[in-house]
Scaffold this motif. Structure first.
Motif, PDB file in Angstrom:
ATOM      1  N   VAL A 261       0.850  -1.184   0.000  1.00 56.84           N
ATOM      2  CA  VAL A 261       0.000   0.000   0.000  1.00 56.84           C
ATOM      3  C   VAL A 261       0.891   1.242   0.000  1.00 56.84           C
ATOM      4  O   VAL A 261       2.033   1.206   0.490  1.00 56.84           O
ATOM      5  N   LYS A 262       0.398   2.320  -0.581  1.00 57.81           N
ATOM      6  CA  LYS A 262       1.140   3.579  -0.624  1.00 57.81           C
ATOM      7  C   LYS A 262       0.148   4.723  -0.493  1.00 57.81           C
ATOM      8  O   LYS A 262      -0.962   4.659  -1.020  1.00 57.81           O
ATOM      9  N   TYR A 263       0.566   5.781   0.202  1.00 56.72           N
ATOM     10  CA  TYR A 263      -0.300   6.933   0.406  1.00 56.72           C
ATOM     11  C   TYR A 263       0.294   8.179  -0.238  1.00 56.72           C
ATOM     12  O   TYR A 263       1.509   8.308  -0.378  1.00 56.72           O
ATOM     13  N   GLU A 264      -0.594   9.102  -0.614  1.00 58.43           N
ATOM     14  CA  GLU A 264      -0.173  10.396  -1.139  1.00 58.43           C
ATOM     15  C   GLU A 264      -1.211  11.439  -0.754  1.00 58.43           C
ATOM     16  O   GLU A 264      -2.329  11.103  -0.323  1.00 58.43           O
ATOM     17  N   LEU A 265      -0.852  12.711  -0.921  1.00 61.88           N
ATOM     18  CA  LEU A 265      -1.735  13.816  -0.552  1.00 61.88           C
ATOM     19  C   LEU A 265      -2.164  14.573  -1.799  1.00 61.88           C
ATOM     20  O   LEU A 265      -1.362  14.821  -2.698  1.00 61.88           O
ATOM     21  N   GLN A 266      -3.430  14.937  -1.837  1.00 63.41           N
ATOM     22  CA  GLN A 266      -3.995  15.670  -2.965  1.00 63.41           C
ATOM     23  C   GLN A 266      -4.593  16.987  -2.476  1.00 63.41           C
ATOM     24  O   GLN A 266      -5.456  16.984  -1.599  1.00 63.41           O
ATOM     25  N   PRO A 267      -4.136  18.140  -3.003  1.00 66.13           N
ATOM     26  CA  PRO A 267      -4.760  19.411  -2.628  1.00 66.13           C
ATOM     27  C   PRO A 267      -6.256  19.376  -2.934  1.00 66.13           C
ATOM     28  O   PRO A 267      -6.674  18.825  -3.965  1.00 66.13           O
ATOM     29  N   ILE A 268      -7.065  19.973  -2.079  1.00 63.21           N
ATOM     30  CA  ILE A 268      -8.515  19.839  -2.268  1.00 63.21           C
ATOM     31  C   ILE A 268      -9.003  20.527  -3.536  1.00 63.21           C
ATOM     32  O   ILE A 268     -10.023  20.131  -4.098  1.00 63.21           O
ATOM     33  N   ASP A 269      -8.287  21.569  -3.994  1.00 63.12           N
ATOM     34  CA  ASP A 269      -8.749  22.204  -5.226  1.00 63.12           C
ATOM     35  C   ASP A 269      -8.297  21.444  -6.472  1.00 63.12           C
ATOM     36  O   ASP A 269      -8.546  21.874  -7.587  1.00 63.12           O
ATOM     37  N   ASP A 270      -7.636  20.299  -6.272  1.00 64.11           N
ATOM     38  CA  ASP A 270      -7.314  19.385  -7.376  1.00 64.11           C
ATOM     39  C   ASP A 270      -8.306  18.230  -7.464  1.00 64.11           C
ATOM     40  O   ASP A 270      -8.252  17.431  -8.400  1.00 64.11           O
ATOM     41  N   MET A 271      -9.201  18.120  -6.479  1.00 67.18           N
ATOM     42  CA  MET A 271     -10.066  16.932  -6.402  1.00 67.18           C
ATOM     43  C   MET A 271     -10.944  16.781  -7.630  1.00 67.18           C
ATOM     44  O   MET A 271     -11.164  15.670  -8.112  1.00 67.18           O
ATOM     45  N   HIS A 272     -11.444  17.878  -8.143  1.00 71.80           N
ATOM     46  CA  HIS A 272     -12.433  17.789  -9.217  1.00 71.80           C
ATOM     47  C   HIS A 272     -11.812  17.421 -10.554  1.00 71.80           C
ATOM     48  O   HIS A 272     -12.300  16.510 -11.242  1.00 71.80           O
ATOM     49  N   LEU A 273     -10.734  18.087 -10.914  1.00 73.56           N
ATOM     50  CA  LEU A 273     -10.183  17.901 -12.255  1.00 73.56           C
ATOM     51  C   LEU A 273      -8.986  16.954 -12.310  1.00 73.56           C
ATOM     52  O   LEU A 273      -8.608  16.516 -13.396  1.00 73.56           O
ATOM     53  N   ARG A 274      -8.393  16.632 -11.172  1.00 78.18           N
ATOM     54  CA  ARG A 274      -7.186  15.815 -11.198  1.00 78.18           C
ATOM     55  C   ARG A 274      -7.371  14.506 -10.435  1.00 78.18           C
ATOM     56  O   ARG A 274      -6.467  14.040  -9.745  1.00 78.18           O
ATOM     57  N   SER A 275      -8.564  13.930 -10.564  1.00 80.43           N
ATOM     58  CA  SER A 275      -8.846  12.632  -9.935  1.00 80.43           C
ATOM     59  C   SER A 275      -9.268  11.597 -10.972  1.00 80.43           C
ATOM     60  O   SER A 275      -9.844  10.557 -10.625  1.00 80.43           O
ATOM     61  N   GLY A 276      -8.986  11.872 -12.234  1.00 77.32           N
ATOM     62  CA  GLY A 276      -9.458  11.015 -13.312  1.00 77.32           C
ATOM     63  C   GLY A 276      -8.881   9.615 -13.298  1.00 77.32           C
ATOM     64  O   GLY A 276      -9.477   8.685 -13.823  1.00 77.32           O
ATOM     65  N   LYS A 277      -7.697   9.431 -12.689  1.00 76.24           N
ATOM     66  CA  LYS A 277      -7.051   8.117 -12.695  1.00 76.24           C
ATOM     67  C   LYS A 277      -7.448   7.258 -11.496  1.00 76.24           C
ATOM     68  O   LYS A 277      -7.012   6.116 -11.391  1.00 76.24           O
TER      69      LYS A 277
END
Length: 793
Positions: free
Chosen positions: A253-269
Motif C-alpha cells: 500500500v502507498k499513500y499520497e496527498l492531494q490538494p482539495i482544489d485538485d479533487m475535481h479535475l485531477r482525480s481522473g485516474k
C-alpha cells in the motif's frame, strides 16, 4: 471622427451585404463556441477554490497492489488513520467522511422525504476544515451522537422554512432519530461535495467495530502547516499503515496527498471516488478545440476583410491622393473590426440563451454562465486580437502599394495574395478534416459503449425505491404479491448494475497465501434471474441450502485465473476467506458482466447473500408487458403495502446509461463544434472562391474564347480544391489518429480505428466543398467573356 467611421462602416456593410452577413454568421458561431467553452472551463477550474483553507487542506489517497498489480487507487483510508495523524508535527486538524448513497428516507411528523444528493457521516471538525457557511446552529453539535446538519433547501423542503428548525428531530432511514444541530447555506455548485445532510460520525452504527484490519472506507482530509514536507508526510502515512496492519504476502500500500482544489479535475485516474469528478483531459481538449474554432473563424474574417477592403481600393487611393496618412486608415479599419466583433459577440450571447443550445453544456453558458473579470478579460483579448488581425493584415497589404496601383486595382493580381489564400484554405481544411475524424471516433466509441453486450440484461427492469430491510414482513409481502402477476418475471433487492460496489474484501483461497482485494457484492436468491446473468458452473445461491445464507459464494469468470482454477468446475466447493477470517464455499461460477461502464475493466468479484437492502427493488417485467398499465398495477401494490411512502421508480436502463452522461455531453459538444467548423470552412471556401475568381475573371474569359466549356472550367478549379483537400487530409489524419488512439486508451473496452477513419472525413467534406464553390464557379463561367475582359482592363 468616430461618427464618420461608424457611417463608413454602415455604408460598407450595406454595399457588401451578402458577404457581411456571411462573415457575421461565421464570427457569431465561432464566438458562441468559444464563449461557451471558456465559461465551462472557468467553472470547472473554480471547483473547491471557495474554501479559505484550500492552500493547506489535503485529501489522502491510497494505492494498493497485489503481486505488483494495481488493486485500488482511491481516496479511502482506515478509520483510525486520522486520529494517529495528530501525532505528526504540523497536522493542525483532520476530518473524516463516510458517504451514503442518494435516496435515503427522512421522516418528520409522519411525512416522508427522500434525499436526492449524497449524505455523509462526518467529524465535527469537517466544518472547520471546509468552509461551508453555517446559517443556524453550532458546528460543535456534530460531536454528539444522532445529530445532523441540513442544507437550507432541504430545510425548506421539510419544514417550509429555515429559521427555528434547530433542535427538531428527524427519523433517519426508518428508525434512527437524529436531532438537527444546524442549517447550512446551500452548497455552492462548484463544490466537489454535494449533499443535503451531514450526520455526526458517532451516528454511524458500525463505527465501533472498525479498526486497521478492514473497512478502508473513510475519506480523510488533513489541515497542515505550510512547513510540512508533503513527500515525507506521505511516506510517514505509508509506514503508519504498515505498522498497524497485518499485510498478506505480495500486498503493498502507498499513500499520497492531494490538494482539495485538485479533487475535481485531477482525480481522473482514481479507480473509485465518492465525489463526482471532472475531466482535466477533456477540458484541455475542449480548450484546444475552441482555439481551433477561433483560428478558423479568424482566417475567415481576415479573408473576408481583405476581400471587402480590396473592393475599396479606389476609396483608399482617393483618400491618399487628398493627403490621408497610413495611421488614419489603420485606425479606421481597426475600429470597424471592433464594432463588427462586438456585434457578433452580443449575437453569440443571444444564441447561447436558446435552451436547446445551452442544454448541451452541464454548466451555465452565455448570460447564465460565468461573467467574471477573468472571462471578460479573455473574451475582450480575443476580440482585440481578431479585430487587430482583420484590420492589420489587409491594411498593411493595401497601403504598401503605390497610389497608381490602388486607383487601378492592380494589387489584386499579385501572386503573394493567391499564395496566402491557398495557405488559409489549407489550414481550414486541415482543421476541419481533423474535427470530422475525431467526431466519428468519439461517436463510434460512445455507440460501442451504449450498445455493446453487457453480459447482463438491463432492459425491462423497473427500479422501485426499497424502504425497509430484506427480512421485513412488508418487503416479503410486496415481492410475493408482485410475483402473482404474470407480467412480473422476478424481483430482487440486490445491488443493481450501474452502481459501483462499495464493499471490498481481501480474499484468498484455502491453502494459498496469495490474496486480492475483491468486490464483495451482496445479492439475494433472485439476483441472477432478474438480470439474466449466465451461470457457467455449479448452482445459484438458494434458499434450499441454509448454509448459503452465511457461507455460500459465487465468483465470476475473471476470478478463476487469480485463484489458479483451470476450469469453472474446478472452483466448485473450494473454500475462500474474507479478510482472513470469514469462510465461504464457492457453489457456482457466473459469466463476466459489466457491473459498471465499459470505461472500467471487469474485475475478479465474489457474490454472497445479502442481509440488507440495496435501496431498490429491481422488478423484471416479461417481454412485451412493459407498459403504463403494468407500472400502475405495481404502484397499486406498493401504495397498499407502503401507504406512508410515495411511489418512486425509474428504469434500470436509464440509470445504467447515466454513467455515460459525461461522454454523452462530450459527444454532443464535439459534434456541435465539428458542425461549426464545417460551416466556417464552407464560408471560408465560398469567400475565397469569390475572391479568387474575381482575380481570375480574365483568365476564365480567355479560356472561354479559346473554346473551353463550363465543365472544363469546373474541372480546373475542382482539381485545385481537390488537391488542397487531399494534402490537408494527408497532413491532418495521422496527427488526429495519434490523438484519437491515445484518447481511446482511457477506456478498458474500446473500438479499433479502421479504414473508415481515413476515408469518411474526405467523403463527408467533399460535398460541402462542392456546394461551397459550385455557385461561384458557375456565375463566373457563364459570365460574358467581353464583360470580364473589360472589367479587368
Amino acid at each position: 471622427m468616430l461618427k464618420n467611421y461608424l457611417r463608413t462602416f454602415i455604408q460598407d456593410t450595406k454595399k457588401n451585404l451578402t458577404i457581411s452577413v456571411v462573415s457575421m454568421i461565421g464570427i457569431t458561431l465561432a464566438l458562441a463556441a468559444f464563449i461557451a467553452i471558456l465559461q465551462v472551463l472557468i467553472f470547472e477550474s473554480s471547483f473547491d477554490k471557495f474554501h479559505s483553507n484550500k492552500d493547506n487542506v489535503y485529501r489522502v489517497l491510497s494505492t494498493s497492489y497485489a503481486d505488483g498489480e494495481l488493486e485500488n487507487y482511491w481516496p479511502c483510508v482506515p478509520k483510525l488513520m486520522g486520529e494517529y495523524c495528530k501525532d505528526y508535527s504540523g497536522v493542525q486538524d483532520f476530518a473524516r467522511t463516510l458517504e451514503n448513497w442518494p435516496g435515503v428516507n427522512v421522516a418528520f411528523d409522519q411525512k416522508y422525504f427522500r434525499t436526492t444528493e449524497r449524505s455523509y457521516y462526518v467529524d465535527a471538525s469537517f466544518l472547520d476544515v471546509m468552509n461551508f457557511e453555517i446559517l443556524h446552529g453550532n458546528k460543535s453539535s456534530l460531536k454528539n451522537i444522532n445529530t445532523c446538519f441540513i442544507t437550507e433547501s432541504f430545510s425548506q423542503k421539510i419544514f417550509g422554512q429555515v429559521d427555528n428548525v434547530v433542535g427538531k428531530v428527524l427519523s433517519w432511514n426508518e428508525g434512527t432519530e437524529v436531532t438537527i444541530g444546524g442549517v447550512l447555506k446551500d452548497i455552492p455548485q462548484n463544490s466537489s461535495f454535494q449533499f443535503e445532510i451531514l450526520l455526526s460520525m458517532e451516528t454511524f452504527p458500525y463505527l465501533r467495530n472498525m479498526d486497521w484490519e478492514n473497512n478502508t472506507v473513510f475519506g480523510l482530509f488533513l489541515k497542515l502547516d505550510k512547513s510540512v514536507n508533503l513527500n515525507s508526510f506521505s511516506h510517514w502515512l505509508t509506514q503508519l499503515h504498515y505498522d498497524n496492519h497485518n499485510f498478506e504476502a505480495g500486498r503493498k500500500v502507498k499513500y499520497e496527498l492531494q490538494p482539495i482544489d485538485d479533487m475535481h479535475l485531477r482525480s481522473g485516474k482514481l479507480t473509485y471516488d465518492y465525489l463526482d469528478r471532472g475531466n482535466l483531459e477533456l477540458m484541455h481538449f475542449l480548450l484546444l478545440v475552441s482555439i481551433s474554432i477561433v483560428v478558423i473563424s479568424l482566417i475567415n474574417y481576415v479573408n473576408i476583410s481583405s476581400t471587402k477592403l480590396f473592393n475599396r481600393t479606389k476609396e483608399v487611393g482617393i483618400r491618399k491622393l487628398f493627403g490621408a496618412v497610413k495611421a488614419s486608415f489603420v485606425k479606421q479599419f481597426f475600429l470597424e473590426s471592433v464594432i463588427f466583433n462586438v456585434i457578433c459577440a452580443l449575437a453569440a450571447f443571444v444564441l447561447l440563451s436558446i435552451p436547446q443550445i445551452s442544454n448541451l453544456f452541464d454548466a451555465g453558458v452565455g448570460a447564465n454562465g460565468d461573467l467574471s473579470l477573468t472571462f471578460f478579460t479573455v473574451l475582450l483579448s480575443v476580440i482585440f486580437i481578431s479585430s487587430l488581425s482583420a484590420s492589420a493584415v489587409p491594411s498593411v497589404a493595401i497601403l504598401s502599394y503605390s497610389l497608381s496601383a490602388l486607383l487601378k486595382g492592380e494589387m489584386v493580381r499579385k501572386q503573394k495574395v493567391v499564395n496566402a489564400n491557398t495557405l488559409f484554405i489549407s489550414i481550414q481544411l486541415f482543421l476541419c478534416v481533423g474535427f470530422i475524424a475525431l467526431t466519428f471516433t468519439i461517436f463510434k466509441q460512445f455507440d460501442f459503449m451504449v450498445n455493446n453486450d453487457l453480459g447482463v440484461k438491463i432492459e425491462s427492469v423497473l427500479l422501485v425505491t426499497d424502504k425497509v430491510e430484506l427480512e421485513d414482513r412488508r418487503s416479503k409481502n410486496f415481492r410475493s404479491e408482485l410475483l402473482n402477476y404474470p407480467e412480473v418475471q422476478s424481483v430482487t433487492s440486490s445491488y443493481v448494475p450501474g452502481k459501483q460496489v462499495l464493499t471490498t474484501k481481501v480474499v484468498n483461497k484455502e491453502g494459498s497465501q496469495k490474496s486480492i482485494m475483491m468486490n464483495a457484492t451482496q445479492i439475494d436468491y433472485d439476483y441472477l434471474e432478474t438480470f439474466s446473468i449466465k451461470l457457467i458452473a455449479g448452482r445459484n445461491l438458494s434458499e434450499e441450502y441454509p448454509s448459503d445464507r452465511n457461507g455460500g459464494a459465487l465468483i465470476n469468470r475473471s476470478a478463476l485465473d487469480f485463484f489458479d482454477f483451470k476450469t469453472p468446475e474446478e472452483a466448485l466447493n473450494k473454500r475462500i476467506f474474507f479478510d482472513g477470517v470469514k469462510t465461504y464455499t464457492i457453489v457456482g461460477v457466473i459469466d463476466d458482466f459489466h457491473q459498471v461502464s465499459l470505461k472500467d475493466k471487469i474485475e475478479p468479484s465474489t457474490y454472497v447473500y445479502q442481509k440488507w437492502p440495496s435501496g431498490y427493488f429491481s422488478i423484471k417485467i416479461q417481454p412485451g408487458s412493459f407498459n403504463q398499465q403494468t407500472i400502475s398495477r405495481i404502484k397499486a401494490v406498493y401504495d397498499r403495502i407502503y401507504p406512508e411512502f410515495s411511489f418512486d421508480y425509474q428504469l434500470l436502463e436509464e440509470q445504467y446509461l447515466a454513467q455515460y452522461r459525461q461522454d454523452k455531453v462530450f459527444n454532443k459538444i464535439i459534434s456541435a463544434l465539428s458542425f461549426i467548423a464545417i460551416v466556417l470552412c464552407c464560408l471560408g471556401l465560398w469567400t475565397m472562391t469569390e475572391f479568387n475568381l474575381r482575380k481570375k475573371a480574365k483568365e476564365i474569359a480567355v479560356r472561354k474564347v479559346l473554346g473551353a466549356t463550363i465543365w472544363n472550367i469546373f474541372e480546373v478549379h475542382l482539381k485545385y480544391y481537390g488537391i488542397l483537400l487531399l494534402v490537408s487530409a494527408i497532413l491532418s489524419l495521422p496527427l488526429v489518429y495519434f490523438i484519437s488512439d491515445n484518447w481511446l486508451d482511457n477506456y478498458a473496452y474500446r473500438i479499433s480505428i479502421g479504414n473508415w477513419f481515413f476515408i469518411l472525413p474526405v467523403l463527408i467534406l467533399l460535398p460541402f466543398i462542392l456546394l461551397s464553390i459550385i455557385r461561384s464557379i458557375y456565375v463566373a463561367a457563364i459570365r460574358s467573356p467581353i464583360e470580364s475582359i473589360r472589367a479587368d482592363a
